[in-house]
Structures are given as structure tokens and as C-alpha cells.
Write an enzyme that holds these catalytic residues in place. Structure first.
Site, PDB file in Angstrom:
ATOM      1  N   LEU A   1      -7.407  -0.625   3.315  1.00  0.00           N
ATOM      2  CA  LEU A   1      -8.154   0.456   4.081  1.00  0.00           C
ATOM      3  C   LEU A   1      -9.230   0.058   5.012  1.00  0.00           C
ATOM      4  O   LEU A   1      -9.860  -0.938   4.578  1.00  0.00           O
ATOM      5  CB  LEU A   1      -8.686   1.574   3.170  1.00  0.00           C
ATOM      6  CG  LEU A   1      -7.749   2.075   2.073  1.00  0.00           C
ATOM      7  CD1 LEU A   1      -8.477   3.237   1.480  1.00  0.00           C
ATOM      8  CD2 LEU A   1      -6.552   2.741   2.854  1.00  0.00           C
ATOM      9  N   HIS A   2      -9.289   0.646   6.194  1.00  0.00           N
ATOM     10  CA  HIS A   2     -10.362   0.348   7.052  1.00  0.00           C
ATOM     11  C   HIS A   2     -10.948   1.439   7.575  1.00  0.00           C
ATOM     12  O   HIS A   2     -10.482   2.798   7.219  1.00  0.00           O
ATOM     13  CB  HIS A   2      -9.896  -0.859   8.368  1.00  0.00           C
ATOM     14  CG  HIS A   2      -8.462  -0.165   8.880  1.00  0.00           C
ATOM     15  ND1 HIS A   2      -8.484   0.973   9.604  1.00  0.00           N
ATOM     16  CD2 HIS A   2      -7.475  -0.559   8.978  1.00  0.00           C
ATOM     17  CE1 HIS A   2      -7.308   1.393   9.982  1.00  0.00           C
ATOM     18  NE2 HIS A   2      -6.536   0.278   9.534  1.00  0.00           N
TER      19      HIS A   2
ATOM     20  N   HIS B   1      -8.786   4.490   8.273  1.00  0.00           N
ATOM     21  CA  HIS B   1      -8.355   5.252   7.268  1.00  0.00           C
ATOM     22  C   HIS B   1      -9.534   6.190   6.921  1.00  0.00           C
ATOM     23  O   HIS B   1      -9.430   7.389   6.316  1.00  0.00           O
ATOM     24  CB  HIS B   1      -8.033   4.459   6.008  1.00  0.00           C
ATOM     25  CG  HIS B   1      -6.713   3.423   6.283  1.00  0.00           C
ATOM     26  ND1 HIS B   1      -6.755   2.305   6.413  1.00  0.00           N
ATOM     27  CD2 HIS B   1      -5.283   3.877   6.334  1.00  0.00           C
ATOM     28  CE1 HIS B   1      -5.538   1.696   6.726  1.00  0.00           C
ATOM     29  NE2 HIS B   1      -4.690   2.776   6.418  1.00  0.00           N
TER      30      HIS B   1
ATOM     31  N   LYS C   1      -2.603   5.820  16.330  1.00  0.00           N
ATOM     32  CA  LYS C   1      -2.386   4.491  16.675  1.00  0.00           C
ATOM     33  C   LYS C   1      -0.804   4.244  16.536  1.00  0.00           C
ATOM     34  O   LYS C   1       0.070   3.458  17.264  1.00  0.00           O
ATOM     35  CB  LYS C   1      -3.203   3.437  15.612  1.00  0.00           C
ATOM     36  CG  LYS C   1      -2.693   2.251  15.242  1.00  0.00           C
ATOM     37  CD  LYS C   1      -3.010   1.253  16.062  1.00  0.00           C
ATOM     38  CE  LYS C   1      -2.541  -0.022  15.649  1.00  0.00           C
ATOM     39  NZ  LYS C   1      -1.451  -0.311  14.818  1.00  0.00           N
ATOM     40  N   ASP C   2      -0.188   4.805  15.342  1.00  0.00           N
ATOM     41  CA  ASP C   2       1.205   4.790  15.330  1.00  0.00           C
ATOM     42  C   ASP C   2       1.843   6.117  15.817  1.00  0.00           C
ATOM     43  O   ASP C   2       2.323   6.668  15.264  1.00  0.00           O
ATOM     44  CB  ASP C   2       1.596   4.488  13.690  1.00  0.00           C
ATOM     45  CG  ASP C   2       1.046   3.365  13.218  1.00  0.00           C
ATOM     46  OD1 ASP C   2       1.300   2.245  13.532  1.00  0.00           O
ATOM     47  OD2 ASP C   2       0.032   3.477  12.222  1.00  0.00           O
TER      48      ASP C   2
ATOM     49  N   SER D   1      -4.351  -2.767   9.570  1.00  0.00           N
ATOM     50  CA  SER D   1      -4.300  -3.683   8.462  1.00  0.00           C
ATOM     51  C   SER D   1      -4.085  -5.111   8.847  1.00  0.00           C
ATOM     52  O   SER D   1      -4.394  -6.094   8.328  1.00  0.00           O
ATOM     53  CB  SER D   1      -3.782  -2.963   7.273  1.00  0.00           C
ATOM     54  OG  SER D   1      -3.858  -1.607   7.080  1.00  0.00           O
ATOM     55  N   ARG D   2      -3.301  -5.117   9.840  1.00  0.00           N
ATOM     56  CA  ARG D   2      -2.837  -6.345  10.212  1.00  0.00           C
ATOM     57  C   ARG D   2      -3.865  -7.328  11.082  1.00  0.00           C
ATOM     58  O   ARG D   2      -3.814  -8.448  11.121  1.00  0.00           O
ATOM     59  CB  ARG D   2      -1.518  -6.230  11.167  1.00  0.00           C
ATOM     60  CG  ARG D   2      -0.306  -5.721  10.308  1.00  0.00           C
ATOM     61  CD  ARG D   2       0.959  -5.876  10.898  1.00  0.00           C
ATOM     62  NE  ARG D   2       2.075  -5.464  10.075  1.00  0.00           N
ATOM     63  CZ  ARG D   2       2.486  -4.588   9.589  1.00  0.00           C
ATOM     64  NH1 ARG D   2       2.137  -3.417  10.280  1.00  0.00           N
ATOM     65  NH2 ARG D   2       3.519  -4.437   8.843  1.00  0.00           N
TER      66      ARG D   2
HETATM   67  O1  PAF Z   1       1.332   4.362   8.352  1.00  0.00           O
HETATM   68  C1  PAF Z   1       1.214   3.826   7.185  1.00  0.00           C
HETATM   69  O2  PAF Z   1       0.665   3.196   6.723  1.00  0.00           O
HETATM   70  C2  PAF Z   1       2.848   3.972   6.475  1.00  0.00           C
HETATM   71  O3  PAF Z   1       3.849   3.929   7.703  1.00  0.00           O
HETATM   72  C3  PAF Z   1       2.918   5.335   5.641  1.00  0.00           C
HETATM   73  C4  PAF Z   1       2.653   6.602   6.762  1.00  0.00           C
HETATM   74  C5  PAF Z   1       1.776   5.281   4.618  1.00  0.00           C
HETATM   75  C6  PAF Z   1       4.165   5.361   5.092  1.00  0.00           C
HETATM   76  O4  PAF Z   1       4.443   4.344   4.109  1.00  0.00           O
END
Ligand code: PAF
Length: 275
Positions: free
Chosen positions: A29-30, A33, A146-147, A183-184
Site C-alpha cells: 500500500l501507498h 491506497h 491510474k488504472d 506499488s511498482r
Molecule cells: O488494481 C489492483 O490492485 C488489482 O487489479 C485489483 C483491483 C485489486 C484486483 O486484484
């Protein structure tokens, strides 16, 4: 804060807590999150966080084994952020018969952008999020912009399946220098981190051009590519914010999406364009 590992225990604790907002995570987590947890607290009285590194969304070339798993620190962060419950199941608990099972396919949204480079990735994301939704039964769930593609696909999945769950988008959280939190990022050396800044710089420069009136996608893509000239690029694309299909002239909300490699780390980022 309650920490549960079994599905049965998670169900009964969630029932006891009442209406919940869920923050699904893979841990490590950062601040991004933490912002999701804050947002979740604005949407429901209680907040559940799931921490599960989901194997079905990793491809053979992805980093499943080296994905960071600092559970103690993650739990501490959840506690301090005011989460009520953390669901941290094992792989065997979530996939007792192996990782096969149901496959969700939203081909129009999932084959483009990340889908071209990570086949099967979104099927895995939809599979785990659907399972989490059925276990936690949240009233709402928060996901980061971000995603962006993931957010769009999960929103569509919930609509298609008539799930009574509100999907709450959370704007991308960035470091002061512009790097989108991920996280990367912890895989990056100090020198790589500096080079990675080209991604947000390129995106911000293109967004400024858009604000200044440029509507030709080609020009915005060229601006981003220019900024990224020193990095191997997987894609730079301007896509419709709803359909994720490429656009030539921006007439509706759109997204400039980027995936590029910095050393051995693959980073994605985007900006959303709204007039
Ligand atoms: O974005 C993420 O961290 C993952 O793709 C998720 C939504 C927790 C599903 O594993």
C-alpha cells in the site's frame, strides 16, 4: 480493525458491520491506497480493504513471485487509515480448484491498450473482483483512475451484471514531482525514477495543449512520444473515455494512456481530457 482470512468469516463479519465500501488491493500500500480508503469512508459507514495478490491477473512474463508483500506494514497502514476490516485470503482459499474457473470477457474494452500487451489480464481482474464483490457484498467499491482501463472495465461489468454496487473512481495520486504512485515504483532505482518522470511530463504537456485548444489526437500523441523518446514505449494512445477506442479528433471526454518501460519496470499512466 478485524483481519480475516476465510471467506466464511469475511461474510459473517461483513454482515455484522452493515453497508460497506470496499477497497480491493494487492497490498504494498501507498498514499494512493490511503486516498482510496479515505474516499471509501465518505461513501459508507464502514470500510473493508482486501489484500490479495491475485495470480490469475499475472501473465507468464509478469512479476507474480517478486510482487512485494509487506503484510505487516499494510495492516498497520489500514489500521491507521481507519479501515474496519481487512480480508487477506490465501490463494487456496480463493481458488481451491486452481486458478481456472469462470472467465469474464468484455472484449471491446479489454483487448485494447493493456489487453494487447497482457492477454488475459483483465479476465483475471474481473474474476477476482467479482469473487470479492460476492464475498463482501459492498454497497460501493473504490478504484483508482491510474488504472483507467481497469476502472472502466469493472464499471461496465457491474452495469452488465446489474450488481447494486456503486463504483467510485478516485483521481490518480502523484508524488510532488508528478510521478503517479504505484506499488511498482519501488522497483525503480533513483536514476530510473528520474527517467520515469518523462511519462507524467509528457502527459501534462499534452494535456496543456488540449487545454489550449488542440483537438487532434495525433498531435497529442506526438507530444507524449517526444517526451518519452529515451524510453521503450508499449503504447501512447488517445482513446474515448467510455469505449476506450482510438479517437482522431477529441469531441467527447477522452484519455491519453501510456505504457512504457523504465529499466525492467513497466509503468502505466494517463490523463483524462474533459473540455
Ligand atoms: O488494481 C489492483 O490492485 C488489482 O487489479 C485489483 C483491483 C485489486 C484486483 O486484484
Amino acid at each position: 480493525m478485524i483481519v480475516v482470512q476465510s471467506i466464511a468469516e469475511c461474510r459473517s463479519q461483513c454482515d455484522r458491520l452493515g453497508p460497506l465500501a470496499l477497497v480491493p488491493t494487492m497490498g504494498a500500500l501507498h498514499r494512493g491506497h490511503l486516498r482510496l480508503i479515505e474516499l471509501a469512508k465518505e461513501h459508507a459507514r464502514h470500510v473493508a480493504v482486501s489484500i490479495f495478490v491475485n495470480p490469475t491477473q499475472f501473465g507468464p512474463r509478469d512479476d507474480l513471485t517478486k510482487y512485494p508483500r509487506p503484510l505487516g506494514k499494510d495492516l498497520q497502514m489500514c489500521r491507521e487509515a481507519g479501515a474496519d476490516l481487512v480480508f487477506n485470503p490465501t490463494v487456496a482459499e480463493m481458488y481451491p480448484d486452481g486458478a481456472g474457473g469462470i472467465v469474464f470477457d468484455l472484449p471491446q474494452l479489454s483487448r485494447v491498450l493493456e489487453g494487447e500487451f497482457r492477454p488475459g489480464h483483465f479476465a483475471g481482474v474481473c474474476q477476482i473482483v467479482a469473487k470479492l464483490f460476492n464475498i463482501v457484498r459492498p454497497a460501493s467499491a473504490c478504484f483508482g483512475e491510474k488504472d483507467y482501463q481497469q476502472l472502466r472495465i469493472l464499471t461496465r461489468m457491474v452495469e452488465e451484471l446489474n450488481w447494486p454496487i456503486e463504483i467510485v473512481p478516485c483521481p490518480t495520486v502523484r508524488d510532488a514531482d508528478g510521478l503517479a504512485l504505484s506499488s511498482r515504483n519501488q522497483y525503480l532505482s533513483a536514476e530510473e525514477r528520474q527517467r520515469a518522470l518523462a511519462i507524467s511530463r509528457g502527459l501534462f504537456a499534452a494535456r496543456e495543449e488540449f487545454t489550449g485548444g488542440v483537438r487532434q489526437a495525433e498531435r497529442l500523441v506526438a507530444t507524449v512520444r517526444n517526451a518519452l523518446s529515451a524510453l521503450p514505449i508499449d503504447y501512447v494512445a488517445v482513446v474515448d473515455a467510455m469505449t476506450l477506442q482510438n479517437v482522431q479528433k477529441i469531441e467527447r471526454p477522452a484519455v491519453i494512456a501510456v505504457a512504457a518501460r523504465v529499466g525492467s519496470t513497466r509503468l502505466i499512466d494517463n490523463v483524462i481530457l474533459r473540455s
